[in-house]
Design an enzyme around this catalytic site. Structure first.
Site, PDB file in Angstrom:
ATOM      1  N   SER A 132       0.821  -1.213   0.000  1.00 35.37           N
ATOM      2  CA  SER A 132       0.000   0.000   0.000  1.00 35.37           C
ATOM      3  C   SER A 132       0.853   1.260   0.000  1.00 35.37           C
ATOM      4  CB  SER A 132      -0.919   0.003   1.221  1.00 35.37           C
ATOM      5  OG  SER A 132      -0.146  -0.067   2.397  1.00 35.37           O
ATOM      6  N   GLY A 133       2.155   1.114   0.124  1.00 34.13           N
ATOM      7  CA  GLY A 133       3.012   2.298   0.163  1.00 34.13           C
ATOM      8  C   GLY A 133       2.989   2.970   1.529  1.00 34.13           C
ATOM      9  N   SER A 137       7.716  -2.333   4.533  1.00 26.28           N
ATOM     10  CA  SER A 137       9.103  -2.819   4.565  1.00 26.28           C
ATOM     11  C   SER A 137       9.954  -2.035   5.560  1.00 26.28           C
ATOM     12  CB  SER A 137       9.733  -2.819   3.172  1.00 26.28           C
ATOM     13  OG  SER A 137       9.455  -1.630   2.503  1.00 26.28           O
ATOM     14  N   ASP A 181      11.252   6.956   5.501  1.00 27.15           N
ATOM     15  CA  ASP A 181      10.372   5.905   6.014  1.00 27.15           C
ATOM     16  C   ASP A 181      10.911   5.306   7.309  1.00 27.15           C
ATOM     17  OD1 ASP A 181       9.270   6.485   3.593  1.00 27.15           O
ATOM     18  OD2 ASP A 181       9.761   4.559   2.661  1.00 27.15           O
TER      19      ASP A 181
HETATM   20  C1  GLA Z   1       9.804   5.966  -0.710  1.00 27.89           C
HETATM   21  C2  GLA Z   1      11.212   6.000  -0.137  1.00 27.89           C
HETATM   22  C3  GLA Z   1      11.441   7.274   0.681  1.00 27.89           C
HETATM   23  C4  GLA Z   1      11.031   8.515  -0.103  1.00 27.89           C
HETATM   24  C5  GLA Z   1       9.641   8.342  -0.722  1.00 27.89           C
HETATM   25  C6  GLA Z   1       9.275   9.464  -1.626  1.00 27.89           C
HETATM   26  O1  GLA Z   1       8.854   5.838   0.304  1.00 27.89           O
HETATM   27  O2  GLA Z   1      11.450   4.878   0.676  1.00 27.89           O
HETATM   28  O3  GLA Z   1      12.777   7.352   1.092  1.00 27.89           O
HETATM   29  O4  GLA Z   1      11.972   8.825  -1.074  1.00 27.89           O
HETATM   30  O5  GLA Z   1       9.540   7.144  -1.457  1.00 27.89           O
HETATM   31  O6  GLA Z   1       9.136  10.645  -0.916  1.00 27.89           O
END
Ligand code: GLA
Length: 407
Positions: A132-133, A137, A181
């Site tokens: 789902s983003g 992970s 993240d």
């Molecule tokens: C992913 C990457 C992050 C960041 C976002 C975009 O989630 O893991 O480090 O670059 O994309 O903002």
């Protein structure tokens, strides 16, 4: 949340006993996922981000073994069964599936001279929707680091755990992600977002104060794979733009520029595509700084407008959205009770995040959901989520280290 903890703990207890036998010495742990409110694709361009940790994330039951075996089982992927490996086999390989994430973290601890002298049995159970983003992970990486710190008595702080998580994702799992993240997962705080300067990792907690409003996450249900998507390509395009700019102006990263300076020097970037990417990185960074100032002043409406501008920028200049994310955001903007909406995370799929007034949430789900189904052909999912704390021990393990040989 307490009842969710209890439910996950009971399920993990049962599954651990089924897979790996008696429960002596088992601890239960949690690390959260994250949603980014604004500041997308700025974290590897020397910019600012503004994510918060979520109350959902990944749980694990874990204990040490008295040999060098590593055994993993995920309740989210029961068909994959138990992955068995060892401390002597810390090499990324597709055949190890999702366990490349925890193994990458173990590898990175050892690479950094932390002594891990015995294997582990670990059962995982996450409540973040897969793909789902929302950083399942990163939450798994922070969770693994947090478990290792507890089981082996290491002394590093949570920022170090975030850096280890990022390092493992970069070098073991081949995704050149930034720090956002892992930092959000490791440093989360209830009801607060984190304003992070990715250059020096200085940060500030900012209260969300969403009284009378909800954070609504809409999931495109389109699977995105960061590693083989255009993520790494975007990074390269930004690096190319930076190199060109450095011939004209003395900067270390795109985040050093104001929007005016960018306009002044942008013609130094020879490739028009790279110019667009750099434009997003510069404007988005400035927008994030402004958005946080505005949120602190209490103007959530203006904050919402900046979310919309941020989406338009990732859609037109950075080109990481696609019809699914664009439909969710554009339909959301039409709802009067929605203050702002944008895609969150890496893009190409995953979720949007919207700020919606309490009384408009149902209408939001219905109207955005119906329009999405009509246009895209399959349904979106909606979740109401809250900003939560960082990693924690859900159940303390009971035995002391010297007792583990008797297991
Ligand atoms: C992913 C990457 C992050 C960041 C976002 C975009 O989630 O893991 O480090 O670059 O994309 O903002």
């Amino acid at each position: 949340m307490i009842s969710e903890d209890r439910k996950m703990k009971e399920a993990l207890n049962r599954e651990f006993a089924r897979q790996f036998g008696p429960m002596d010495g088992v601890g239960i742990y949690f690390a959260p996922g994250r949603v980014n409110l604004i500041g997308e694709h700025t974290d590897y361009n020397g910019g600012h981000v503004f994510p918060c940790a979520l109350t959902i994330g990944t749980y694990a039951a874990a204990r040490k073994r008295n040999d060098r075996k590593l055994r993993f089982y995920s309740m989210n992927f029961p068909d994959e069964g138990v992955y068995e490996s060892s401390l002597d086999d810390l090499v990324p390989d597709e055949k190890y599936g999702w366990t490349n994430y925890p193994k990458g973290v173990i590898f990175t601890f050892i690479k950094r001279n932390h002594i891990i002298d015995c294997g582990m049995d670990i059962v995982i159970f996450g409540n973040i929707p897969n793909g789902s983003g929302l950083s399942s992970s990163a939450s798994l990486e922070i969770l693994t680091g947090f478990i290792l710190r507890d089981l082996f008595g290491f002394g590093m702080d949570n920022i170090e755990l975030a850096l280890i998580g990022q390092d493992s994702e970069n070098s073991y799992n081949g995704v050149s992600c930034g720090i956002m993240d892992q930092f959000a997962s490791a440093m989360g705080r209830e009801d607060q977002a984190i304003f992070l300067d990715t250059v020096d990792l200085s940060y500030e907690y900012v209260p969300l104060n969403l009284k009378g409003m909800k954070l609504v996450i809409a999931n495109t249900n389109k699977k995105h794979k960061l590693a083989d998507s255009a993520y790494n390509e975007r990074r390269r395009e930004c690096e190319k733009a930076l190199k060109d700019l450095q011939k004209a102006v003395n900067i270390r990263q795109l985040g050093d520029l104001t929007c005016q300076e960018f306009e002044q020097y942008k013609d130094a970037i020879s490739d028009p595509v790279c110019r667009k990417r750099a434009k997003h990185a510069v404007y988005e960074n400035q927008r994030t700084i402004e958005a946080v100032k505005i949120l602190k002043s209490g103007d959530i409406y203006r904050f919402g407008q900046l979310m919309k501008e941020a989406h338009i920028s990732v859609s037109r200049d950075y080109q990481v959205t696609g019809p699914e994310l664009d439909t969710l955001a554009e339909e959301a903007w039409k709802i009067p009770g929605c203050l702002g909406s944008r895609m969150t995370g890496g893009g190409f799929g995953g979720c949007t995040v919207s700020i919606v007034k309490d009384e408009a949430v149902e209408e939001f789900k219905e109207r955005v959901g119906a329009a999405y189904l009509k246009k895209i052909g399959y349904p979106a999912d909606f979740y109401i989520l809250e900003a939560g704390g960082g990693p924690r021990i859900v159940k303390q393990r009971k035995i002391k280290d010297e007792d583990r040989k008797e297991i």
